[in-house]
Design a protein around this motif. Structure first.
Motif, PDB file in Angstrom:
ATOM      1  N   LEU A   1      63.179  96.544  -8.011  1.00  0.00           N
ATOM      2  CA  LEU A   1      62.134  95.623  -7.830  1.00  0.00           C
ATOM      3  C   LEU A   1      62.044  94.712  -8.971  1.00  0.00           C
ATOM      4  CD1 LEU A   1      59.653  97.330  -5.287  1.00  0.00           C
ATOM      5  CD2 LEU A   1      61.536  95.828  -4.860  1.00  0.00           C
TER       6      LEU A   1
ATOM      7  N   ILE B   1      50.792  84.669  -9.229  1.00  0.00           N
ATOM      8  CA  ILE B   1      51.078  84.736 -10.522  1.00  0.00           C
ATOM      9  C   ILE B   1      50.340  83.360 -11.071  1.00  0.00           C
ATOM     10  CG2 ILE B   1      52.953  83.907 -11.946  1.00  0.00           C
ATOM     11  CD1 ILE B   1      54.944  85.494 -10.129  1.00  0.00           C
TER      12      ILE B   1
ATOM     13  N   PHE C   1      67.010  92.309 -12.986  1.00  0.00           N
ATOM     14  CA  PHE C   1      68.230  91.523 -12.440  1.00  0.00           C
ATOM     15  C   PHE C   1      69.239  92.239 -13.484  1.00  0.00           C
ATOM     16  CE2 PHE C   1      64.692  88.746 -11.707  1.00  0.00           C
ATOM     17  CZ  PHE C   1      64.683  88.566 -10.356  1.00  0.00           C
TER      18      PHE C   1
ATOM     19  N   PHE D   1      67.235  86.185 -19.636  1.00  0.00           N
ATOM     20  CA  PHE D   1      66.994  85.779 -18.176  1.00  0.00           C
ATOM     21  C   PHE D   1      65.908  86.532 -17.505  1.00  0.00           C
ATOM     22  CE2 PHE D   1      67.891  85.951 -13.822  1.00  0.00           C
ATOM     23  CZ  PHE D   1      68.379  84.805 -13.289  1.00  0.00           C
TER      24      PHE D   1
ATOM     25  N   ARG E   1      54.112  84.113  -5.736  1.00  0.00           N
ATOM     26  CA  ARG E   1      53.915  83.041  -6.711  1.00  0.00           C
ATOM     27  C   ARG E   1      52.565  82.669  -6.839  1.00  0.00           C
ATOM     28  NH1 ARG E   1      57.023  81.287 -10.310  1.00  0.00           N
ATOM     29  NH2 ARG E   1      54.804  81.059 -11.539  1.00  0.00           N
TER      30      ARG E   1
ATOM     31  N   THR F   1      59.838  84.720 -14.510  1.00  0.00           N
ATOM     32  CA  THR F   1      58.671  84.451 -13.986  1.00  0.00           C
ATOM     33  C   THR F   1      58.073  83.399 -14.472  1.00  0.00           C
ATOM     34  OG1 THR F   1      57.762  86.003 -15.609  1.00  0.00           O
ATOM     35  CG2 THR F   1      58.022  86.863 -13.328  1.00  0.00           C
TER      36      THR F   1
ATOM     37  N   ALA G   1      69.185  84.805  -9.672  1.00  0.00           N
ATOM     38  CA  ALA G   1      68.172  85.897  -9.353  1.00  0.00           C
ATOM     39  C   ALA G   1      68.135  86.344  -7.901  1.00  0.00           C
ATOM     40  CB  ALA G   1      66.674  85.280  -9.784  1.00  0.00           C
TER      41      ALA G   1
ATOM     42  N   ASN H   1      69.094  90.135  -7.205  1.00  0.00           N
ATOM     43  CA  ASN H   1      68.100  91.021  -6.414  1.00  0.00           C
ATOM     44  C   ASN H   1      66.864  90.144  -5.847  1.00  0.00           C
ATOM     45  OD1 ASN H   1      66.336  92.914  -6.109  1.00  0.00           O
ATOM     46  ND2 ASN H   1      66.358  93.999  -7.985  1.00  0.00           N
TER      47      ASN H   1
ATOM     48  N   GLU I   1      64.680  91.060  -3.710  1.00  0.00           N
ATOM     49  CA  GLU I   1      63.280  91.301  -3.828  1.00  0.00           C
ATOM     50  C   GLU I   1      62.702  91.289  -5.037  1.00  0.00           C
ATOM     51  OE1 GLU I   1      62.174  91.856  -0.897  1.00  0.00           O
ATOM     52  OE2 GLU I   1      60.217  92.610  -1.515  1.00  0.00           O
ATOM     53  N   ALA I   2      63.487  91.837  -6.251  1.00  0.00           N
ATOM     54  CA  ALA I   2      62.800  91.432  -7.415  1.00  0.00           C
ATOM     55  C   ALA I   2      62.486  89.872  -7.608  1.00  0.00           C
ATOM     56  CB  ALA I   2      63.971  91.851  -8.486  1.00  0.00           C
ATOM     57  N   ALA I   3      63.476  89.154  -7.020  1.00  0.00           N
ATOM     58  CA  ALA I   3      63.187  87.714  -7.369  1.00  0.00           C
ATOM     59  C   ALA I   3      61.956  87.098  -6.649  1.00  0.00           C
ATOM     60  CB  ALA I   3      64.384  86.895  -6.779  1.00  0.00           C
ATOM     61  N   ARG I   4      61.711  87.812  -5.367  1.00  0.00           N
ATOM     62  CA  ARG I   4      60.392  87.371  -4.528  1.00  0.00           C
ATOM     63  C   ARG I   4      59.245  87.714  -5.394  1.00  0.00           C
ATOM     64  NH1 ARG I   4      57.281  89.143  -0.072  1.00  0.00           N
ATOM     65  NH2 ARG I   4      57.972  91.482  -0.570  1.00  0.00           N
ATOM     66  N   LEU I   5      59.499  89.035  -5.820  1.00  0.00           N
ATOM     67  CA  LEU I   5      58.335  89.657  -6.732  1.00  0.00           C
ATOM     68  C   LEU I   5      57.815  89.081  -8.046  1.00  0.00           C
ATOM     69  CD1 LEU I   5      58.273  93.366  -5.641  1.00  0.00           C
ATOM     70  CD2 LEU I   5      56.719  91.781  -4.924  1.00  0.00           C
ATOM     71  N   SER I   6      58.967  88.122  -8.390  1.00  0.00           N
ATOM     72  CA  SER I   6      58.731  87.474  -9.647  1.00  0.00           C
ATOM     73  C   SER I   6      58.241  86.163  -9.435  1.00  0.00           C
ATOM     74  CB  SER I   6      60.317  87.310 -10.603  1.00  0.00           C
ATOM     75  OG  SER I   6      60.762  88.616 -10.924  1.00  0.00           O
ATOM     76  N   GLY I   7      58.013  85.901  -8.144  1.00  0.00           N
ATOM     77  CA  GLY I   7      57.314  84.649  -7.677  1.00  0.00           C
ATOM     78  C   GLY I   7      58.269  83.460  -7.542  1.00  0.00           C
ATOM     79  N   ILE I   8      59.541  83.614  -6.999  1.00  0.00           N
ATOM     80  CA  ILE I   8      60.680  82.638  -6.773  1.00  0.00           C
ATOM     81  C   ILE I   8      60.446  82.595  -5.356  1.00  0.00           C
ATOM     82  CG2 ILE I   8      63.062  82.432  -6.277  1.00  0.00           C
ATOM     83  CD1 ILE I   8      63.223  83.698  -9.270  1.00  0.00           C
TER      84      ILE I   8
END
Lengths: 386, 514
Positions: free
Chosen positions: B355, B341, B358, B365, B338, B370, A264, A268, A270-277
């Motif tokens: 944003l 969430i 993936f 995936f 995080r 999340t 992830a 991407n 930025e997307a990973a960060r906004l997905s809570g990673i």
């Protein structure tokens, strides 16, 4: 509403013949095979259990680093310091041994002291200050090499310790090796059976084009393993260590949360960060992993050589990066596999070994290797362009 | 001459392996008109424009393409440019570090006899060009990166015209523009119309079409549906019917009983610093609350600070955001997405590709990223594929995602289906507060309606839904309560019953005093 097939947007294999597609999908593997077959004809000493066993042992040194390097490149980074870290670890472990520490103390201490600290340092700068990994690890390349030279005073450090020498030089006996190989085969078939069952359960088609190559590779690999290892002196310890690490790497990337986070993050950020990673922790772990593996590689090399020179591991980073890239991992991050990296490592290893057997001068070897790397990446780019 | 047919498409067909992207497309466009080209995503509009611009060279399609009556078979984009065809793509192709003039004359710079770039001529030509278009918003020497998207688009238009384009294709030109910028763009389009330029205008937005287009042609499944029709002779419903192949009584589904529950989220004095200018604020201290079971719409122009406000609330800018957040009356600290969430807040971002997705990964995936903890063990973090397949399969069914299977790579899905997967990924975190930033941007009408229904059912289940939208009908049709933002502040608040298009617009443009 039910799941319906969306024909419109599904990429079709461009109407190419399945065989052509098969060759393209497994190009690096086929290149490796062609290389091996060619060398077997060119020099009768290539395809001997003795040579292949040695080749396997040599390959593991870069192979171990490449596993970590795969993860780094997957998150769109690079670690240029691995060669120097391997050299530093070799010096530190031999010095610790000289101070009288036993193997089982000196090795873990070196892994933590060199691999752990360098990894944390690199990772901290890269993850916290968001400085490109190229720069941070370029700095560390010099720092670690300088430390190795300083600690050793610029000269080699010998070690005379059997248990330490065994680490890089000993074998697991032929009988035990045979048992291990049979077990591995069983494990593979069990895994294949489970994965086919699951694929069916998810409603996806079982793609023979994906299963058959892996089946061939594993069967051939096990057969080769019997010939090389069970038929000669057994599995060299570094090869066994590499096997465990490679399996661990594959498992981590394909089966765990950690792996998902890496893909992830590389795909991407930025997307990973906004997905809570947790980007910071994931990057830190990746850079620590590669440094610890580099240190391990250095230790194994020192063990094999019964000592360390401060220049050990010079240019290892380039071989490791080349292995990963030849193995199909994208430098842009987000896509690639450990399996590919292993094939890449083998291509470089076989190439080195073969050219030495054929008496090609090391000067030419460098030139040829460089061209092979460029060709491999060019081919990859061509393929992806469709 | 005005009214002269300058562009003719006759039986244009193009096939991709297994798909007929274009199927005997027929239409013509005249000088001095705006021809609206409408259709859902995947209807073939982009493919058609690629044929027109030479991206797909001649033998790769069949049919005849005529410019001013002359049969054209472009081998590449350059030939199309020479024939006077200019295309403004959705994604702009400018170089941010160069200035306006350098971009317009990129690789076509005027040079002196010695080969040095003739800067004087370049800037004066650019100034003339901008002048002829009536553009006063920026100067030839402005760096492109300092311009807003709307102004960058004007640069693209100027660039196309500098190549003597007489047929101009605008591919969803307003998707990233504020209403003010849209009006500026329309001013230029009207100017070009007077100058006899033929324009093909691709858009999803009905209102704009009504405002700017002279005639309309609809594409569905690669075919032209009906003839080219003057805009005055067709109703909105008829257009939609042509686009989706069925009548849509109401775009916005009937809302079941709305029961506003207790207050769940309260934001006090949330402000966001400007990323580069110290002392400046993107969002000035703003406070608002959301209640269970409510759909709160946030209206406003592009750049009004709506996205920044919700992203700050979501923990996306830990260093730049100030203010306090209360969940169920208790203060909470949200320093990262995080944290948000974990507190039951979800944010569907505005920019899906950059944003949200993936792209090279599978539907599965993207759905579980999340909430990996729910499908893996806590020791090694091993993911259970069986569990994952069950969870993902359920969302695919529930949201009606059209995909071959859950291992399909997400970039091969249409925009609407991608958006549904992203919604699924957030539903999987079981949010109490679900924030959606422009949830229906760039997706087709069918998928829009499905998303609207889904938001209703979420609200009925007691989720607090916050929806940002730049489309007024959407805000008015969906929200129970509306916040209007203007220049970083919450300028107004309306209950649904009290809100009208005019009022919301007035507050959004800051024209309250007048």
């Amino acid at each position: 509403m039910s799941t319906t097939v969306e024909q419109k947007t599904r990429p079709v294999a461009d109407g190419r013949h399945p065989a052509v597609q098969f060759i393209k999908d497994n190009a690096t593997l086929i290149a490796l095979l062609v290389l091996c077959v060619g060398l077997s004809f060119a020099d009768s000493s290539f395809f001997t259990a003795r040579n292949l066993s040695n080749l396997a042992r040599q390959v593991t040194i870069i192979g171990i680093i490449s596993i970590g390097m795969t993860m780094v490149i997957l998150i769109a980074g690079v670690d240029l310091s691995v060669g120097s870290v391997a050299g530093l670890a070799a010096i530190v472990v031999t010095m610790l041994m000289q101070y009288g520490l036993g193997t089982w103390l000196a090795v873990p201490i070196t892994l933590v002291l060199v691999g752990g600290i360098v990894g944390l340092w690199n990772g901290w700068w890269i993850a916290h200050y968001k400085i490109p990994s190229f720069i941070i690890t370029l700095g560390m390349l010099t720092i670690a090499r300088g430390l190795a030279l300083t600690l050793s005073g610029g000269s080699s450090i010998p070690v005379a310790n059997d248990s330490f020498a065994n680490l890089g030089g000993e074998y697991i006996g032929p009988t035990t090796s045979a048992v291990i190989l049979v077990l591995l085969l069983g494990l593979y078939f069990y895994g294949l059976y489970r994965s086919i069952q699951q694929t069916r359960k998810f409603g996806a088609e079982v793609r023979m084009a994906e299963i058959i190559p892996s089946l061939i590779v594993v069967l051939a690999g096990i057969a080769l393993g019997f010939y090389v290892f069970a038929g000669y002196q057994g599995i060299p310890i570094p090869v066994a260590i590499f096997g465990v690490i490679a399996f661990g790497g594959m498992y981590a990337l394909e089966q765990t949360r950690f792996g998902r986070r890496i893909y992830a993050l590389g795909g991407n950020e930025e997307a990973a960060r906004l997905s809570g990673i947790d980007i910071f922790t994931t990057k830190l772990i990746v850079f620590v992993t590669v440094s610890v593996l580099a240190a391990l590689s250095g230790i194994l090399l020192a063990s094999r050589l019964n000592g360390a020179s401060p220049n050990l591991g010079t240019m290892f980073e380039l071989d490791a990066i080349a292995s990963v890239v030849i193995g199909g991992t994208s430098l842009a991050g987000g896509s690639g596999t450990i399996g590919g990296t292993i094939i890449g490592t083998l291509i470089i290893g076989v190439l080195n070994n073969g050219m030495s057997l054929l008496g090609v001068s090391t000067f030419y070897q460098l030139i040829i290797k460089g061209f092979i790397i460029i060709l491999a990446v060019w081919f990859d780019v061509l393929q992806k362009r469709r | 001459m005005a009214g002269e047919v300058v562009l003719q498409m006759e039986n244009i067909s193009k096939e991709f392996p297994g798909v007929k992207a274009l199927d005997r497309v027929n239409f013509e466009a005249r000088a001095g008109e705006v021809l609206a080209l409408m259709g859902e995503n995947g209807a073939g509009k982009s493919t058609l424009m690629k044929v027109l611009s030479g991206v797909w060279p001649y033998p790769s399609y069949t049919g005849e393409l005529r410019v001013r009556g002359e049969l054209k078979q472009f081998a590449n984009t350059r030939e199309a440019e020479h024939a006077g065809i200019g295309i403004i793509y959705q994604e702009l192709n400018l170089i941010p570090e160069l200035d306006v003039a350098e971009n317009i004359f990129l690789d076509r710079q005027f040079t002196t006899a010695l080969g040095r770039i003739d800067w004087n001529q370049m800037y004066s030509e650019t100034a003339k060009l901008l002048d002829s278009l009536g553009i006063r918003e920026f100067k030839p020497t402005d760096k492109v990166k300092s311009l807003t998207v709307g102004k960058q688009q004007m640069v693209e238009i100027a660039k196309a015209l500098s190549m003597k384009a007489s047929i101009l294709v605008l591919d969803e030109p307003t998707s990233a523009l504020s209403d003010k910028e849209v009006q500026d763009l329309f001013r230029i389009i009207r100017k070009l119309k007077a100058d006899n330029v033929c324009m093909c205008y691709i858009s999803h937005k009905m209102e704009e079409i009504e405002q700017i287009a002279d005639r309309i042609v609809v594409l569905r499944d690669g075919r032209t549906i009906g003839d080219v029709t003057p805009i005055k002779e067709i109703t909105l419903d008829q257009i939609i019917a042509r686009m989706v192949g069925r009548d849509l009584q109401d775009l916005f589904p009937e809302r079941g009983g709305y029961h506003r529950g207790e207050k769940i989220l309260e934001v006090k004095d949330m402000s966001v610093d400007h990323p580069t200018l110290p002392g400046e604020k993107r969002v000035k201290p703003s406070s608002f609350s959301v209640y269970r079971g409510e759909i709160l719409g946030i209206a406003g122009l592009m750049g009004a600070g709506r996205t920044e406000l919700v992203e700050a609330l979501f923990g996306a800018y830990p260093d730049r955001a100030h203010g306090s957040i209360f969940l169920d009356g208790k203060p909470v600290r949200i320093r990262s997405p995080r944290d948000a969430i974990d507190h039951g807040i979800a944010l569907l971002t505005e920019d899906r590709k950059a944003l949200g997705l993936f792209l090279d990964q599978s539907v599965a995936f993207n759905t579980t990223i999340t909430s990996l903890k729910t499908i893996s063990d806590s020791f090694l973090g091993t993911i259970s594929r069986t569990l994952e397949a069950r969870v993902v399969g359920e969302y695919v069914r529930k949201l009606g995602v059209k995909t071959t299977n859950i291992e399909t790579i997400i970039k091969t899905l249409s925009g609407g289906n991608q958006q549904k997967v992203i919604i699924g990924k957030w539903l999987n975190t079981e949010p109490k507060v679900f924030i959606l930033d422009e949830p229906t941007r760039g997706i087709d009408i069918g998928a829009k309606v499905e998303i609207y229904k889904l938001l209703h059912s979420l609200a009925e289940q007691g989720v607090a839904v916050i929806m940002i939208s730049s489309e007024l009908p959407e805000i008015l049709g969906m929200s129970d309560r509306i916040l209007v933002m203007c220049e970083g502040r919450i300028a107004g608040e309306f209950m649904r019953s009290a809100a009208t298009k005019e009022k919301v617009m007035e507050y959004a443009t800051g024209g309250i005093a007048a």
